[in-house]
Design a protein around this motif. Sequence first.
Motif, mmCIF file in Angstrom:
data_model
loop_
_atom_site.group_PDB
_atom_site.id
_atom_site.type_symbol
_atom_site.label_atom_id
_atom_site.label_comp_id
_atom_site.label_asym_id
_atom_site.label_seq_id
_atom_site.Cartn_x
_atom_site.Cartn_y
_atom_site.Cartn_z
ATOM 1 N N ASP A 53 15.201 5.495 84.073
ATOM 2 C CA ASP A 53 16.495 5.378 83.372
ATOM 3 C C ASP A 53 16.761 3.959 82.963
ATOM 4 O OD1 ASP A 53 18.990 5.912 82.391
ATOM 5 O OD2 ASP A 53 19.949 6.189 84.328
ATOM 6 N N ALA A 54 16.382 3.577 81.766
ATOM 7 C CA ALA A 54 15.631 4.304 80.770
ATOM 8 C C ALA A 54 14.574 3.373 80.174
ATOM 9 C CB ALA A 54 16.581 4.817 79.682
ATOM 10 N N GLU B 236 16.711 9.399 77.522
ATOM 11 C CA GLU B 236 17.144 9.522 78.920
ATOM 12 C C GLU B 236 16.090 10.305 79.709
ATOM 13 O OE1 GLU B 236 19.809 8.246 80.438
ATOM 14 O OE2 GLU B 236 20.429 7.226 78.609
ATOM 15 N N HIS C 15 18.277 2.705 76.353
ATOM 16 C CA HIS C 15 19.065 1.571 76.835
ATOM 17 C C HIS C 15 18.264 0.765 77.852
ATOM 18 C CE1 HIS C 15 20.198 3.409 80.787
ATOM 19 N NE2 HIS C 15 20.112 4.548 80.110
ATOM 20 N N GLU D 250 24.551 1.136 78.004
ATOM 21 C CA GLU D 250 24.803 2.571 78.192
ATOM 22 C C GLU D 250 25.432 2.868 79.544
ATOM 23 O OE1 GLU D 250 24.022 6.826 79.156
ATOM 24 O OE2 GLU D 250 23.371 5.070 80.267
ATOM 25 N N GLU D 251 25.059 2.090 80.565
ATOM 26 C CA GLU D 251 25.559 2.380 81.913
ATOM 27 C C GLU D 251 27.020 1.989 82.097
ATOM 28 O OE1 GLU D 251 24.015 4.200 83.894
ATOM 29 O OE2 GLU D 251 21.873 3.984 83.530
HETATM 30 ZN ZN LIG Z 1 20.359 6.349 81.236
#
Ligand SMILES: [Zn+2]
Length: 366
Positions: A100-101, A158, A72, A134-135
């Motif tokens: 991340d990431a 990740e 992501h 994703e977050e």
């Molecule tokens: Zn992540």
Amino acid sequence: MQELSDKIIDYLLHLIEIPSYTYPDGPNKAIDYINETITKEGISTTMIESGGLKNLVVELGLGTPTIVVNTHLDIVPESEQSKCSGYVKDGKVYGRGAADAKGAAAAMIALIINIAKNESSLTKKAIFEFVSDEEVSGENGTGAIVSKYPADWCIFGEPMDGNRICYGSKAIFSQKLTFHGISGHGSRPWEGKNAVLCAAKFITNLTSHKLFDYELLGKEATTVTPSIIQGGTKINQIPELCELKVDVRRPATVSEEEVLSAIEDAMKDIDCKINREITSRVPPVYTDPDSELVQRLVKETEKVVGEKPTLYIATGSSDAVFYAPTGAQVVEFGPRGKNWHGPEEYVEIQGLLDWYTIIFHLFIGS
Ligand SMILES: [Zn+2]
């Protein structure tokens, strides 16, 4: 290797410069940068938009199994000590999102370009997915593309805190409880029913229940964290209402029924009417550590890093929750880094190269 390393670092520093925590522009800009970089090499890509967010997919090869590599581009907001401006120091790349990431994303750009050059020796089908949310929820990212790109194996890039592979994550089963008491004057507590005290008793019962004893059962046990509480309106009034939110996480080996019955145990003998509702429910992820994907990665990692990786279950969830229900074998496995979501986030340069090599070997057999 130096040239490869320089390239990956260059992609990563570019990506870190993009403040991709403002939706949709931030992640979309990062996706556009990746798309330009890849298409410049004559490789075709597919852009999929959902809810104003862009996601990019690159497919290579035709064999089996079909392997998805996903990362992501959205990040948590920058802070004084983890900014959206990257720098290299002592073999590490620092900056918000380095681990991340975006680290995985930078290595994936290099993987795509180099695998495309070797496409004739590619015996598997490769699907590289760059997603945007994703977050937050994943619904307009991996959630929006999973049905179009079924896979046998999935690797989510990740960050890994050391030489590790994550083969599962806990389910979320969070709850809201409302305690109903009877109000009265604060000077005469015997005349009412104090909703705050009912909640306090429930919290004590719940956190001392044997199912949630992580000190005895270990970090992979079911956990309950009372996290938000609100009750009462005036200092001299017995509170009539108290609302409590509890973060609940269970591993795949503990059922929802077991968790519910423990919560109900904790609700017993409490002198208030209690309403309970589920506020968040995310399924667990579990891939057998003996599965082909995990074993293949363990072997490749051992070869590249020089020692066997540790296998573990994550306490938090990732976009893997979208692929797990399809029956695919899924893992979270990205480059080594530290401090994501915190100050001085970084990814190890050797971690980026090791990860690149492991994934490359997965596609182009070593
Ligand atoms: Zn992540």
